[in-house]
Design a protein around this motif. Sequence first.
Motif, PDB file in Angstrom:
ATOM      1  N   GLN A  35      13.113 -14.670   1.835  1.00  0.00           N
ATOM      2  CA  GLN A  35      12.028 -15.185   1.003  1.00  0.00           C
ATOM      3  C   GLN A  35      11.164 -14.044   0.461  1.00  0.00           C
ATOM      4  O   GLN A  35      10.736 -14.073  -0.694  1.00  0.00           O
ATOM      5  CB  GLN A  35      11.157 -16.169   1.807  1.00  0.00           C
ATOM      6  CG  GLN A  35      11.873 -17.444   2.196  1.00  0.00           C
ATOM      7  CD  GLN A  35      12.393 -18.194   0.984  1.00  0.00           C
ATOM      8  OE1 GLN A  35      11.640 -18.540   0.081  1.00  0.00           O
ATOM      9  NE2 GLN A  35      13.684 -18.438   0.954  1.00  0.00           N
ATOM     10  N   ALA A  64      10.622 -12.973  -3.440  1.00  0.00           N
ATOM     11  CA  ALA A  64       9.293 -12.761  -4.022  1.00  0.00           C
ATOM     12  C   ALA A  64       9.183 -11.364  -4.628  1.00  0.00           C
ATOM     13  O   ALA A  64       8.550 -11.182  -5.669  1.00  0.00           O
ATOM     14  CB  ALA A  64       8.218 -12.975  -2.963  1.00  0.00           C
ATOM     15  N   GLN A  65       9.817 -10.382  -3.995  1.00  0.00           N
ATOM     16  CA  GLN A  65       9.829  -9.029  -4.554  1.00  0.00           C
ATOM     17  C   GLN A  65      10.578  -9.011  -5.884  1.00  0.00           C
ATOM     18  O   GLN A  65      10.128  -8.403  -6.846  1.00  0.00           O
ATOM     19  CB  GLN A  65      10.475  -8.050  -3.564  1.00  0.00           C
ATOM     20  CG  GLN A  65       9.602  -7.738  -2.374  1.00  0.00           C
ATOM     21  CD  GLN A  65      10.313  -6.918  -1.315  1.00  0.00           C
ATOM     22  OE1 GLN A  65      11.486  -7.138  -1.023  1.00  0.00           O
ATOM     23  NE2 GLN A  65       9.589  -5.960  -0.725  1.00  0.00           N
ATOM     24  N   ALA A 110      10.896 -11.394  -7.928  1.00  0.00           N
ATOM     25  CA  ALA A 110      10.109 -12.128  -8.929  1.00  0.00           C
ATOM     26  C   ALA A 110       8.827 -11.392  -9.296  1.00  0.00           C
ATOM     27  O   ALA A 110       8.075 -11.855 -10.152  1.00  0.00           O
ATOM     28  CB  ALA A 110       9.780 -13.517  -8.409  1.00  0.00           C
ATOM     29  N   GLY A 111       8.568 -10.275  -8.636  1.00  0.00           N
ATOM     30  CA  GLY A 111       7.365  -9.508  -8.923  1.00  0.00           C
ATOM     31  C   GLY A 111       6.109 -10.068  -8.281  1.00  0.00           C
ATOM     32  O   GLY A 111       5.000  -9.686  -8.632  1.00  0.00           O
ATOM     33  N   GLN A 112       6.276 -10.963  -7.304  1.00  0.00           N
ATOM     34  CA  GLN A 112       5.136 -11.584  -6.637  1.00  0.00           C
ATOM     35  C   GLN A 112       4.660 -10.795  -5.424  1.00  0.00           C
ATOM     36  O   GLN A 112       3.541 -10.988  -4.956  1.00  0.00           O
ATOM     37  CB  GLN A 112       5.498 -13.010  -6.217  1.00  0.00           C
ATOM     38  CG  GLN A 112       5.826 -13.898  -7.385  1.00  0.00           C
ATOM     39  CD  GLN A 112       6.410 -15.225  -6.949  1.00  0.00           C
ATOM     40  OE1 GLN A 112       6.990 -15.348  -5.879  1.00  0.00           O
ATOM     41  NE2 GLN A 112       6.253 -16.233  -7.795  1.00  0.00           N
ATOM     42  N   VAL A 113       5.536  -9.939  -4.917  1.00  0.00           N
ATOM     43  CA  VAL A 113       5.233  -9.117  -3.740  1.00  0.00           C
ATOM     44  C   VAL A 113       5.682  -7.703  -4.068  1.00  0.00           C
ATOM     45  O   VAL A 113       6.708  -7.506  -4.728  1.00  0.00           O
ATOM     46  CB  VAL A 113       5.983  -9.643  -2.488  1.00  0.00           C
ATOM     47  CG1 VAL A 113       5.809  -8.725  -1.298  1.00  0.00           C
ATOM     48  CG2 VAL A 113       5.513 -11.048  -2.134  1.00  0.00           C
ATOM     49  N   SER A 114       4.926  -6.732  -3.597  1.00  0.00           N
ATOM     50  CA  SER A 114       5.257  -5.332  -3.856  1.00  0.00           C
ATOM     51  C   SER A 114       6.672  -4.997  -3.388  1.00  0.00           C
ATOM     52  O   SER A 114       7.058  -5.310  -2.253  1.00  0.00           O
ATOM     53  CB  SER A 114       4.264  -4.421  -3.137  1.00  0.00           C
ATOM     54  OG  SER A 114       4.668  -3.072  -3.249  1.00  0.00           O
TER      55      SER A 114
END
Length: 59
Positions: free
Chosen positions: A13, A17-18, A20-24
């Motif tokens: 997960q 998110a990484q 998708a650019g949602q998490v560093s």
Amino acid sequence: MAVTQVMAFYADQIRAAQAAGQVSAELDAAKVATILFAFAQGTVNPALAMVSNRCRRSI
């Protein structure tokens, strides 16, 4: 579900998110998964103990 499966799910997960650019992207997904798992265990287990104690008192 085994702990290793839960940890793999968390890491997947985080990687999603990484992507998708949602998490560093600099974060280590496996390490973050370990931290999240430990946090979840630390918050869930005491809550379950409180519920269990309340149930015993009401009997």
